[in-house]
Design a protein around this motif. Structure first.
Motif, PDB file in Angstrom:
ATOM      1  N   LYS A  27       3.224 -57.359  11.356  1.00 23.42           N
ATOM      2  CA  LYS A  27       2.063 -57.317  10.458  1.00 23.42           C
ATOM      3  C   LYS A  27       2.538 -57.229   9.013  1.00 23.42           C
ATOM      4  O   LYS A  27       3.445 -56.460   8.694  1.00 23.42           O
ATOM      5  CB  LYS A  27       1.187 -56.107  10.783  1.00 23.42           C
ATOM      6  CG  LYS A  27       0.626 -56.104  12.194  1.00 23.42           C
ATOM      7  CD  LYS A  27      -0.028 -54.774  12.499  1.00 23.42           C
ATOM      8  CE  LYS A  27      -0.264 -54.634  14.001  1.00 23.42           C
ATOM      9  NZ  LYS A  27      -0.661 -53.261  14.364  1.00 23.42           N
ATOM     10  N   VAL A  28       1.892 -58.023   8.171  1.00 26.60           N
ATOM     11  CA  VAL A  28       2.261 -58.071   6.756  1.00 26.60           C
ATOM     12  C   VAL A  28       0.994 -57.893   5.926  1.00 26.60           C
ATOM     13  O   VAL A  28       0.088 -58.722   5.988  1.00 26.60           O
ATOM     14  CB  VAL A  28       2.932 -59.413   6.398  1.00 26.60           C
ATOM     15  CG1 VAL A  28       3.303 -59.438   4.922  1.00 26.60           C
ATOM     16  CG2 VAL A  28       4.160 -59.647   7.268  1.00 26.60           C
ATOM     17  N   VAL A  29       0.920 -56.802   5.172  1.00 26.23           N
ATOM     18  CA  VAL A  29      -0.215 -56.578   4.275  1.00 26.23           C
ATOM     19  C   VAL A  29       0.126 -57.209   2.934  1.00 26.23           C
ATOM     20  O   VAL A  29       1.126 -56.847   2.290  1.00 26.23           O
ATOM     21  CB  VAL A  29      -0.516 -55.079   4.107  1.00 26.23           C
ATOM     22  CG1 VAL A  29      -1.657 -54.872   3.101  1.00 26.23           C
ATOM     23  CG2 VAL A  29      -0.888 -54.462   5.458  1.00 26.23           C
ATOM     24  N   ASN A  30      -0.700 -58.159   2.515  1.00 26.71           N
ATOM     25  CA  ASN A  30      -0.428 -58.944   1.314  1.00 26.71           C
ATOM     26  C   ASN A  30      -1.325 -58.504   0.148  1.00 26.71           C
ATOM     27  O   ASN A  30      -2.299 -57.783   0.331  1.00 26.71           O
ATOM     28  CB  ASN A  30      -0.648 -60.429   1.622  1.00 26.71           C
ATOM     29  CG  ASN A  30      -0.194 -61.336   0.500  1.00 26.71           C
ATOM     30  OD1 ASN A  30       0.678 -60.978  -0.286  1.00 26.71           O
ATOM     31  ND2 ASN A  30      -0.780 -62.517   0.422  1.00 26.71           N
TER      32      ASN A  30
ATOM     33  N   LEU B  17      -4.139 -48.010   3.314  1.00 29.65           N
ATOM     34  CA  LEU B  17      -3.711 -49.117   4.165  1.00 29.65           C
ATOM     35  C   LEU B  17      -2.443 -48.765   4.945  1.00 29.65           C
ATOM     36  O   LEU B  17      -2.280 -49.159   6.108  1.00 29.65           O
ATOM     37  CB  LEU B  17      -3.479 -50.368   3.317  1.00 29.65           C
ATOM     38  CG  LEU B  17      -4.743 -51.064   2.795  1.00 29.65           C
ATOM     39  CD1 LEU B  17      -4.387 -52.106   1.739  1.00 29.65           C
ATOM     40  CD2 LEU B  17      -5.508 -51.723   3.934  1.00 29.65           C
ATOM     41  N   LYS B  18      -1.569 -47.985   4.323  1.00 31.18           N
ATOM     42  CA  LYS B  18      -0.346 -47.581   5.025  1.00 31.18           C
ATOM     43  C   LYS B  18      -0.661 -46.610   6.157  1.00 31.18           C
ATOM     44  O   LYS B  18       0.017 -46.615   7.195  1.00 31.18           O
ATOM     45  CB  LYS B  18       0.646 -46.962   4.043  1.00 31.18           C
ATOM     46  CG  LYS B  18       1.334 -48.005   3.161  1.00 31.18           C
ATOM     47  CD  LYS B  18       2.412 -47.391   2.288  1.00 31.18           C
ATOM     48  CE  LYS B  18       3.155 -48.484   1.519  1.00 31.18           C
ATOM     49  NZ  LYS B  18       4.231 -47.958   0.647  1.00 31.18           N
ATOM     50  N   ASP B  19      -1.677 -45.793   5.970  1.00 33.70           N
ATOM     51  CA  ASP B  19      -2.119 -44.912   7.065  1.00 33.70           C
ATOM     52  C   ASP B  19      -2.715 -45.739   8.210  1.00 33.70           C
ATOM     53  O   ASP B  19      -2.541 -45.397   9.380  1.00 33.70           O
ATOM     54  CB  ASP B  19      -3.166 -43.917   6.550  1.00 33.70           C
ATOM     55  CG  ASP B  19      -2.550 -42.826   5.691  1.00 33.70           C
ATOM     56  OD1 ASP B  19      -1.337 -42.600   5.812  1.00 33.70           O
ATOM     57  OD2 ASP B  19      -3.293 -42.208   4.903  1.00 33.70           O
ATOM     58  N   LYS B  20      -3.434 -46.786   7.835  1.00 37.50           N
ATOM     59  CA  LYS B  20      -4.103 -47.625   8.838  1.00 37.50           C
ATOM     60  C   LYS B  20      -3.122 -48.547   9.558  1.00 37.50           C
ATOM     61  O   LYS B  20      -3.260 -48.810  10.763  1.00 37.50           O
ATOM     62  CB  LYS B  20      -5.184 -48.452   8.152  1.00 37.50           C
ATOM     63  CG  LYS B  20      -6.047 -49.264   9.119  1.00 37.50           C
ATOM     64  CD  LYS B  20      -7.187 -49.947   8.378  1.00 37.50           C
ATOM     65  CE  LYS B  20      -8.072 -50.725   9.337  1.00 37.50           C
ATOM     66  NZ  LYS B  20      -9.199 -51.399   8.624  1.00 37.50           N
TER      67      LYS B  20
END
Length: 398
Positions: free
Chosen positions: A122-125, A138-141
């Protein structure tokens, strides 16, 4: 590396919703404009491929896919195509838009990835557009995700490093034949030159087998079937004969029984698929009758003529053996998974143009539909009465 066939590259596919930044990510990784980037949703309509070298992992193939939140009839077709890409993927990247999350589509990709046993990263952009508080949430999620901005070169290098580590953790493909013989063994490759042989070339499975033998220090002798008998007299000690399936019976009659014999297609059945499953599947021919339907599946597309093994020779031999006018259907390319349960048997090509992941996924789909599956080489050996001899070499290695 540049000329490595795509079937021998690690396939890394990029998934996500429209405008999540998939195309921007591919461009950043390749350091060139491979995919069109636009603020308009749905710019990528067909898969975009980019072959490159990811040092030190080696040759890879990136595939940028259409957004899996696409809409309308065309959008649904694009989504279907994206999931077809997933099936032949070694590593999947799912791009999460940090400004617009959509866990439903992520869950769908996660489910399919688990089914096909595909590593999913998974990559959060768009971290460059997020404030600190949003990033913390978002890092918690997504605690196992990588956070990037496609505009940040350091982020892209960190992602590459993660991909390289994943690639190195994936099991390499089996050798084609080199692990079954001692170095300095003698192997004869029987390659008939007929109307289907490309002018000035030999076909990919033969090239790859020859390279595999060279890599393992095994001496190779390449002959046509018309020169095989003399070659066997000239070479004092022959450890294996590998033949094209189309001349299986002729070669079997020439090669002494004390010399192991197999075919290129059977070697690829072992390397790219499940040889035991294919051998079990070919027995279904015994149960075919005039009401049966058989699917002939090929990965590549090519012109055919009266000598074509999949569209002419195999159907003719099966009809002769069963005394039945069986219905044969033909599918080429990646058009495979629909209506498999309508068939009594699937006969697949050797799969030289695709990776092992694709062949394994097709075997899985066939099992799911409860339809036996085999391949060309196994089928030709069975129909010519030499199956047992042609798989003797593999009995302790499959």
């Amino acid at each position: 590396m540049e000329k490595t066939p795509n079937s021998n590259r690690v396939t890394i596919s990029i998934f996500g919703n429209r405008n999540a930044g998939k195309s921007s990510l591919l461009n950043a990784i390749a350091n060139q404009e491979v995919s069109i980037v636009s603020d308009v949703k749905g710019t990528t309509t067909d898969p975009v491929k980019k072959a490159m070298e990811l040092i030190p992992a080696g040759p890879v193939l990136f595939i940028d896919t259409a957004g899996i939140d696409d809409e309308g009839n065309l959008g649904n077709l694009r989504i279907k195509k994206s999931f077809q890409i997933l099936r032949r993927t070694d590593i999947a990247l799912y791009i999460i838009d940090g400004l617009d999350e959509d866990d439903k589509n992520l869950e769908n990709i996660e489910t399919e990835s688990k089914y096909y046993d595909i590593p999913l990263l998974k990559v959060v952009n768009k971290t460059d557009l997020l404030d600190e508080e949003s990033i913390v949430k978002l890092k918690d999620k997504y605690p196992d995700a990588i956070f990037i901005s496609t505009k940040n070169e350091n982020d892209i290098e960190l992602l590459k490093a993660k991909l390289i580590a994943l690639i190195q953790s994936i099991d390499e493909d089996k050798p084609i034949v080199g692990d079954m013989l001692k170095p300095d063994s003698n192997v004869i490759l029987v390659i008939p030159i007929d109307k289907l042989a490309p002018k000035g070339r030999i076909i990919l499975p033969q090239v790859q087998t020859l390279r595999d033998l060279l890599d393992h220090g095994i001496k190779s002798f390449v002959v046509r079937n018309t020169e095989l008998e003399n070659a066997l007299k000239d070479i004092k000690k022959v450890d294996l004969v590998i033949t094209d399936s189309q001349v299986f019976k002729e070669v079997d009659e020439i090669v002494p029984k004390n010399i192991p014999l197999t075919s290129f297609s059977i070697l690829f059945a072992r390397q790219k698929g499940e040889l035991n499953e294919f051998v079990k599947g070919v027995r279904a021919i015994e149960k075919l009758n005039q009401n049966s339907r058989v699917l002939i599946a090929e990965n590549c597309t090519h012109n055919t003529n009266h000598e074509d093994i999949g569209r002419k020779k195999i159907p003719d031999l099966i009809r002769q053996k069963t005394f039945s006018d069986i219905q044969f259907d033909f599918k080429s390319g990646y058009d495979f998974e629909e209506n498999l349960s309508d068939y009594d048997l699937i006969i697949h090509c050797g799969g030289c143009m695709v990776n092992r992941r694709e062949i394994l996924s097709r075997i899985r789909l066939a099992k799911q539909a409860n339809v036996p599956i085999t391949n060309y080489g196994i089928t030709m050996a069975y129909l010519t009465g030499i199956l047992d001899r042609s798989i003797e070499l593999f009995k302790e290695r499959v």
